[in-house]
Write an enzyme that holds these catalytic residues in place. Structure first.
Site, PDB file in Angstrom:
ATOM      1  N   SER A 146      -2.423  -8.287   0.241  1.00 40.48           N
ATOM      2  CA  SER A 146      -2.705  -7.191   1.167  1.00 40.48           C
ATOM      3  C   SER A 146      -4.108  -6.667   0.910  1.00 40.48           C
ATOM      4  O   SER A 146      -4.590  -6.696  -0.233  1.00 40.48           O
ATOM      5  CB  SER A 146      -1.709  -6.045   0.961  1.00 40.48           C
ATOM      6  OG  SER A 146      -2.120  -4.909   1.708  1.00 40.48           O
ATOM      7  N   TYR A 160       2.104  -0.142  -4.551  1.00 36.63           N
ATOM      8  CA  TYR A 160       2.080  -1.323  -3.670  1.00 36.63           C
ATOM      9  C   TYR A 160       0.761  -2.077  -3.854  1.00 36.63           C
ATOM     10  O   TYR A 160       0.741  -3.305  -3.996  1.00 36.63           O
ATOM     11  CB  TYR A 160       2.242  -0.870  -2.219  1.00 36.63           C
ATOM     12  CG  TYR A 160       2.059  -1.945  -1.170  1.00 36.63           C
ATOM     13  CD1 TYR A 160       3.049  -2.886  -0.922  1.00 36.63           C
ATOM     14  CD2 TYR A 160       0.890  -1.997  -0.396  1.00 36.63           C
ATOM     15  CE1 TYR A 160       2.881  -3.864   0.069  1.00 36.63           C
ATOM     16  CE2 TYR A 160       0.724  -2.958   0.593  1.00 36.63           C
ATOM     17  CZ  TYR A 160       1.720  -3.895   0.821  1.00 36.63           C
ATOM     18  OH  TYR A 160       1.551  -4.853   1.789  1.00 36.63           O
TER      19      TYR A 160
END
Ligand code: NAP
Length: 251
Positions: A146, A160
């Site tokens: 990501s 995350y």
């Protein structure tokens, strides 16, 4: 059609980016195992779509954060396809926006278990099947990273971002570990992509809110991410390993 009946497992293949990867892979001739954890109907729809288009796919339930589930998922693939040529470690989760000083242990452990441990466990099972060291024919692994791994996501989900940073380093290390065993390992780093993940993190309007701040003034689509994943799975990227391909629209 370039994959010629090779077999592929896509974790979280039932929705969003994973579903786009499953559909595009099937169009390229991959036989696809579509993993899901909860939404059986969504997985069934992806399988039906692939079959209607003349491809081959089946749905396989399992939580990538559970070793028992991962083992049974790969056994189901063995049984159905009789081998494995590709793995897309796509299953991933975010959580509601939170500062680190507000995070519970339960949240942090879930974030790391699904995004990091899950990817490593699935890669382990794939290497056991694909490595020439274990009598396999080689293959390709693509991990979903990501843009958070490069931005840090302060005030949103630093846990995350840290998990996806771990995915990047895992990609690099595993790529070198198995490079001489016929397996290539790469990652794709999406930016803001229009899927349901934002709603699951309590931010259903995140894409619309971010749009004007993005270099291209638009979000990406799951299909645009899938194109990069499929290239990395294919022989067209035969000398590419240990790479992280950004699909962030320049973000
Ligand atoms: P999504 O729309 O929320 O879909 C998630 C998929 O993962 C679903 O198929 C879901 O299955 C499955 N899943 C969730 N937890 C699982 C578990 N424990 N075990 C197995 N499957 C599980 O997500 P997405 O936006 O497509 O994201 C896919 C990947 O791209 C993730 O790794 C994410 O971190 C990464 N990514 C996304 C974006 C973005 O903007 N969308 C940006 C950067 C990176 P069910 O349908 O059964 O729930």
């Amino acid at each position: 059609m370039t994959a010629d009946g090779k077999s592929l497992l896509v974790t979280g293949g039932s929705r969003g980016i994973g579903a786009a990867v499953s559909r595009l892979a099937a169009r390229q001739g991959w036989r696809v195992a579509v993993n899901y954890v909860r939404d059986q109907d969504a997985a069934g729809r992806v399988v039906a779509e692939i079959e209607q288009a003349g491809g081959e796919a089946f749905a396989v339930q399992g939580d990538v954060g559970s070793e028992a589930d991962v083992l049974s998922m790969f056994e189901a693939v063995d049984k159905r396809f009789g081998g494995l040529d590709g793995l897309v470690n796509n299953a991933g989760v975010v959580d509601v926006a939170s500062r680190v000083d507000e995070m519970s242990l339960q949240r942090i452990e879930r974030m790391l278990r699904i995004n990091v441990t899950g990817s490593i466990l699935c890669a382990r099972e794939a290497v056991r099947r694909m490595s020439t060291r274990h009598g396999g024919n080689g293959g390709a692994i693509v991990n979903l990273s990501s843009a958070a791994a490069t931005l840090g996501s302060p005030g949103l989900y630093v846990d995350y971002a840290a998990a996806k940073g771990a995915v990047d380093v895992f990609t690099l290390g595993l790529a070198k570990e198995v490079a001489a065993e016929g397996i290539r390992v790469n990652a794709v780093r999406p930016g803001i992509i229009d899927t349901e993940i934002h709603a699951s993190g309590g931010e259903p309007d995140r894409v619309a809110q971010m749009r004007d701040m993005l270099p291209m003034k638009r979000e990406g689509t799951a299909d645009e991410v899938a194109e990069a994943v499929i290239w990395l799975l294919s022989d067209a990227s035969s000398y590419t390993t240990g790479s992280v391909v950004s699909v962030t629209g320049g973000r």
